[in-house]
Design a protein around this motif. Sequence first.
Motif, PDB file in Angstrom:
ATOM      1  N   GLU A 216     -81.724  45.759 -76.096  1.00  0.00           N
ATOM      2  CA  GLU A 216     -82.105  45.000 -77.287  1.00  0.00           C
ATOM      3  C   GLU A 216     -82.732  43.661 -76.910  1.00  0.00           C
ATOM      4  OE1 GLU A 216     -78.222  45.507 -78.732  1.00  0.00           O
ATOM      5  OE2 GLU A 216     -78.779  46.970 -80.249  1.00  0.00           O
ATOM      6  N   THR A 217     -83.917  43.411 -77.474  1.00  0.00           N
ATOM      7  CA  THR A 217     -84.647  42.174 -77.198  1.00  0.00           C
ATOM      8  C   THR A 217     -84.517  41.162 -78.330  1.00  0.00           C
ATOM      9  OG1 THR A 217     -86.678  43.127 -78.126  1.00  0.00           O
ATOM     10  CG2 THR A 217     -86.332  43.364 -75.751  1.00  0.00           C
ATOM     11  N   GLY A 218     -84.053  41.619 -79.498  1.00  0.00           N
ATOM     12  CA  GLY A 218     -83.884  40.706 -80.621  1.00  0.00           C
ATOM     13  C   GLY A 218     -83.415  41.430 -81.871  1.00  0.00           C
ATOM     14  N   HIS A 219     -83.038  40.637 -82.884  1.00  0.00           N
ATOM     15  CA  HIS A 219     -82.601  41.173 -84.176  1.00  0.00           C
ATOM     16  C   HIS A 219     -83.064  40.221 -85.275  1.00  0.00           C
ATOM     17  CE1 HIS A 219     -79.857  43.653 -81.803  1.00  0.00           C
ATOM     18  NE2 HIS A 219     -79.354  42.555 -81.277  1.00  0.00           N
ATOM     19  N   ILE A 220     -83.318  40.773 -86.463  1.00  0.00           N
ATOM     20  CA  ILE A 220     -83.657  39.925 -87.606  1.00  0.00           C
ATOM     21  C   ILE A 220     -83.015  40.478 -88.871  1.00  0.00           C
ATOM     22  CG2 ILE A 220     -85.843  41.120 -88.097  1.00  0.00           C
ATOM     23  CD1 ILE A 220     -86.976  38.310 -88.875  1.00  0.00           C
ATOM     24  N   GLU A 221     -82.547  39.569 -89.718  1.00  0.00           N
ATOM     25  CA  GLU A 221     -81.968  39.905 -91.022  1.00  0.00           C
ATOM     26  C   GLU A 221     -82.597  39.017 -92.093  1.00  0.00           C
ATOM     27  OE1 GLU A 221     -77.770  39.314 -91.006  1.00  0.00           O
ATOM     28  OE2 GLU A 221     -77.384  40.788 -89.442  1.00  0.00           O
ATOM     29  N   PRO A 222     -82.744  39.566 -93.323  1.00  0.00           N
ATOM     30  CA  PRO A 222     -82.582  40.973 -93.678  1.00  0.00           C
ATOM     31  C   PRO A 222     -83.773  41.789 -93.186  1.00  0.00           C
ATOM     32  CG  PRO A 222     -83.359  39.755 -95.585  1.00  0.00           C
ATOM     33  CD  PRO A 222     -83.110  38.736 -94.503  1.00  0.00           C
ATOM     34  N   ALA A 223     -83.538  43.041 -92.869  1.00  0.00           N
ATOM     35  CA  ALA A 223     -84.622  43.910 -92.422  1.00  0.00           C
ATOM     36  C   ALA A 223     -85.623  44.095 -93.561  1.00  0.00           C
ATOM     37  CB  ALA A 223     -84.071  45.260 -91.989  1.00  0.00           C
ATOM     38  N   ILE A 277     -75.003  39.327 -84.151  1.00  0.00           N
ATOM     39  CA  ILE A 277     -75.278  39.915 -85.465  1.00  0.00           C
ATOM     40  C   ILE A 277     -74.153  39.586 -86.442  1.00  0.00           C
ATOM     41  CG2 ILE A 277     -75.537  42.070 -86.751  1.00  0.00           C
ATOM     42  CD1 ILE A 277     -76.942  43.241 -84.282  1.00  0.00           C
ATOM     43  N   GLY A 278     -72.936  39.955 -86.069  1.00  0.00           N
ATOM     44  CA  GLY A 278     -71.810  39.724 -86.964  1.00  0.00           C
ATOM     45  C   GLY A 278     -71.325  38.295 -86.967  1.00  0.00           C
ATOM     46  N   SER A 279     -71.295  37.688 -85.798  1.00  0.00           N
ATOM     47  CA  SER A 279     -70.715  36.352 -85.679  1.00  0.00           C
ATOM     48  C   SER A 279     -71.620  35.247 -86.208  1.00  0.00           C
ATOM     49  CB  SER A 279     -70.373  36.067 -84.212  1.00  0.00           C
ATOM     50  OG  SER A 279     -71.534  36.175 -83.398  1.00  0.00           O
ATOM     51  N   HIS A 280     -72.941  35.478 -86.264  1.00  0.00           N
ATOM     52  CA  HIS A 280     -73.862  34.418 -86.664  1.00  0.00           C
ATOM     53  C   HIS A 280     -74.895  34.848 -87.716  1.00  0.00           C
ATOM     54  CE1 HIS A 280     -72.229  32.860 -82.891  1.00  0.00           C
ATOM     55  NE2 HIS A 280     -72.685  31.670 -83.220  1.00  0.00           N
ATOM     56  N   LEU A 281     -75.646  35.923 -87.440  1.00  0.00           N
ATOM     57  CA  LEU A 281     -76.791  36.256 -88.295  1.00  0.00           C
ATOM     58  C   LEU A 281     -76.395  36.594 -89.725  1.00  0.00           C
ATOM     59  CD1 LEU A 281     -79.198  38.342 -85.997  1.00  0.00           C
ATOM     60  CD2 LEU A 281     -78.987  35.866 -86.267  1.00  0.00           C
ATOM     61  N   VAL A 282     -75.296  37.317 -89.907  1.00  0.00           N
ATOM     62  CA  VAL A 282     -74.891  37.693 -91.267  1.00  0.00           C
ATOM     63  C   VAL A 282     -74.657  36.454 -92.124  1.00  0.00           C
ATOM     64  CG1 VAL A 282     -73.056  38.729 -92.657  1.00  0.00           C
ATOM     65  CG2 VAL A 282     -73.972  39.966 -90.694  1.00  0.00           C
ATOM     66  N   GLN A 283     -73.923  35.493 -91.605  1.00  0.00           N
ATOM     67  CA  GLN A 283     -73.658  34.285 -92.394  1.00  0.00           C
ATOM     68  C   GLN A 283     -74.927  33.455 -92.570  1.00  0.00           C
ATOM     69  OE1 GLN A 283     -70.374  31.844 -91.083  1.00  0.00           O
ATOM     70  NE2 GLN A 283     -70.348  30.699 -93.000  1.00  0.00           N
ATOM     71  N   MET A 284     -75.757  33.388 -91.535  1.00  0.00           N
ATOM     72  CA  MET A 284     -76.997  32.625 -91.642  1.00  0.00           C
ATOM     73  C   MET A 284     -77.928  33.199 -92.703  1.00  0.00           C
ATOM     74  SD  MET A 284     -77.609  32.041 -87.556  1.00  0.00           S
ATOM     75  CE  MET A 284     -79.374  31.756 -87.703  1.00  0.00           C
ATOM     76  N   SER A 285     -77.957  34.522 -92.835  1.00  0.00           N
ATOM     77  CA  SER A 285     -78.900  35.152 -93.768  1.00  0.00           C
ATOM     78  C   SER A 285     -78.329  35.341 -95.167  1.00  0.00           C
ATOM     79  CB  SER A 285     -79.369  36.501 -93.219  1.00  0.00           C
ATOM     80  OG  SER A 285     -78.298  37.421 -93.128  1.00  0.00           O
ATOM     81  N   ALA A 315     -82.634  35.226 -87.205  1.00  0.00           N
ATOM     82  CA  ALA A 315     -82.988  36.094 -86.079  1.00  0.00           C
ATOM     83  C   ALA A 315     -82.448  35.535 -84.775  1.00  0.00           C
ATOM     84  CB  ALA A 315     -84.508  36.244 -85.985  1.00  0.00           C
ATOM     85  N   VAL A 316     -82.325  36.432 -83.816  1.00  0.00           N
ATOM     86  CA  VAL A 316     -82.021  36.044 -82.445  1.00  0.00           C
ATOM     87  C   VAL A 316     -83.014  36.765 -81.543  1.00  0.00           C
ATOM     88  CG1 VAL A 316     -80.291  37.886 -82.159  1.00  0.00           C
ATOM     89  CG2 VAL A 316     -80.244  35.898 -80.639  1.00  0.00           C
ATOM     90  N   ARG A 317     -83.518  36.051 -80.548  1.00  0.00           N
ATOM     91  CA  ARG A 317     -84.377  36.674 -79.542  1.00  0.00           C
ATOM     92  C   ARG A 317     -83.767  36.406 -78.175  1.00  0.00           C
ATOM     93  NH1 ARG A 317     -90.993  36.630 -78.718  1.00  0.00           N
ATOM     94  NH2 ARG A 317     -90.946  37.871 -76.787  1.00  0.00           N
ATOM     95  N   PHE A 318     -83.720  37.442 -77.350  1.00  0.00           N
ATOM     96  CA  PHE A 318     -83.072  37.337 -76.049  1.00  0.00           C
ATOM     97  C   PHE A 318     -84.085  37.084 -74.940  1.00  0.00           C
ATOM     98  CE2 PHE A 318     -80.263  39.833 -78.733  1.00  0.00           C
ATOM     99  CZ  PHE A 318     -79.111  39.067 -78.634  1.00  0.00           C
ATOM    100  N   VAL A 319     -83.605  36.428 -73.898  1.00  0.00           N
ATOM    101  CA  VAL A 319     -84.469  36.001 -72.800  1.00  0.00           C
ATOM    102  C   VAL A 319     -84.415  37.030 -71.670  1.00  0.00           C
ATOM    103  CG1 VAL A 319     -84.931  34.189 -71.107  1.00  0.00           C
ATOM    104  CG2 VAL A 319     -84.084  33.584 -73.398  1.00  0.00           C
ATOM    105  N   PHE A 320     -85.582  37.580 -71.361  1.00  0.00           N
ATOM    106  CA  PHE A 320     -85.715  38.536 -70.262  1.00  0.00           C
ATOM    107  C   PHE A 320     -86.474  37.929 -69.082  1.00  0.00           C
ATOM    108  CE2 PHE A 320     -84.358  41.205 -73.576  1.00  0.00           C
ATOM    109  CZ  PHE A 320     -84.006  42.443 -73.072  1.00  0.00           C
ATOM    110  N   GLY A 321     -87.179  36.830 -69.340  1.00  0.00           N
ATOM    111  CA  GLY A 321     -87.967  36.206 -68.283  1.00  0.00           C
ATOM    112  C   GLY A 321     -88.678  34.969 -68.788  1.00  0.00           C
ATOM    113  N   GLU A 322     -89.699  34.564 -68.076  1.00  0.00           N
ATOM    114  CA  GLU A 322     -90.419  33.337 -68.407  1.00  0.00           C
ATOM    115  C   GLU A 322     -91.163  33.433 -69.735  1.00  0.00           C
ATOM    116  OE1 GLU A 322     -90.236  30.501 -66.966  1.00  0.00           O
ATOM    117  OE2 GLU A 322     -88.991  31.161 -65.279  1.00  0.00           O
TER     118      GLU A 322
END
Length: 382
Positions: A216-223, A277-285, A315-322
């Motif tokens: 997984e590289t990222g998530h966004i709510e609401p879809a 997703i559960g700990s942050h994004l749900v409440q943020m959205s 949303a959250v985006r994960f870091v894979f590199g530069e």
Amino acid sequence: MKKLAIIGASEFQAPLIIKAKELGIETHVFAWKCGDVGESIADYFYPISITECEEIYQQCKKIGIDGICTIGTDLGTIPVSYVANRLGLVANSEECVKKATNKHLMRKCFEKNGDPSPRSVEISGSQDVEDCEFDYPVICKPTDRSGSRGIYKVNNKKELLDAVDKSIEYSFEKKALVEEFAEGQEYSVEYISYQGMHHFLALTKKYTTGAPNFIETGHIEPAPVSEELLEKVKSVTEHALDSLEVTNGASHTELKINHNGNIKIIEIGARMGGDFIGSHLVQMSTGVDFVKCVIQVAMGEEPKVIRNDKTNHAAVRFVFGENEKKVFATIKKENPSIIVGEHFDKITDEKVVDSSSRFGYFMLKAEVADEILEYMPRNEED
């Protein structure tokens, strides 16, 4: 003061421990001692492995806990159910957890109850590959792991033989699941349940690396889906939750939807989704305090699902590199107000092989989806 047992001490559990303490609840945390954050922030820490269900039960009996829970981990749901069902506390049944933590048993349950899910077969070794009568490509993964560990998309028998060995190595029970490859965009569905009543919280769009490992590289709510499709997702998900006998606590359903709107359930975790997703994004959205809801259910209280009048986009985006660091730098320059959190580890030459080996993340929140979408990764289905 009420007492809550929490299974696990990693950063996944930190929001749970902190929230319980904010609510005036005494926290008793159980985990293998290895310097995790929960060891220091809990009111009481017990260096007992989360696999030692009976030992945890005996300790909880002495303490006189009022509830027990965990978030973001499948393995932690096993002692939660074991202890709760022996102390008369609120949790899912042990039978439910058995099915929800074993993908093969889950698929058998879905098949029995008519829930749409890819056909699959359990594999104990490469000698069983002949039993796989599916058209390629197929997915091979451990029967009992999460976090994108040991997942492979394979295109022929030779690749499958190699993937089976790797997936089995990742598996606790040393078994793999080979399943039909489901086409479509991947989503997750977040719910909180209490006494068999399911409360929908959010639909999350998932971004992944695609084949072969789908990290997984990222998530966004609401879809961004139509109301009609959302209602269909809710109906399918709630039926599957009933099939698995999920009655209490958080759930995280992963599914795929193809271009024709057909839904295939990939798997269901009888716990909160990880990756923030559960700990942050749900409440943020939505405004719903998902972590608080989990605690309320564990303590035998009906969860207070209170939504904001206006939906935000998170949303959250994960870091894979530069590249992700460059994207973050661009956001800081162009639209810094949407940044709500970030963490960057030192980027090395080590390959990202699963969710645990990524190099950090950044979280975004905005009133308008387009403010976030331009900074999210691309999916094959986009």
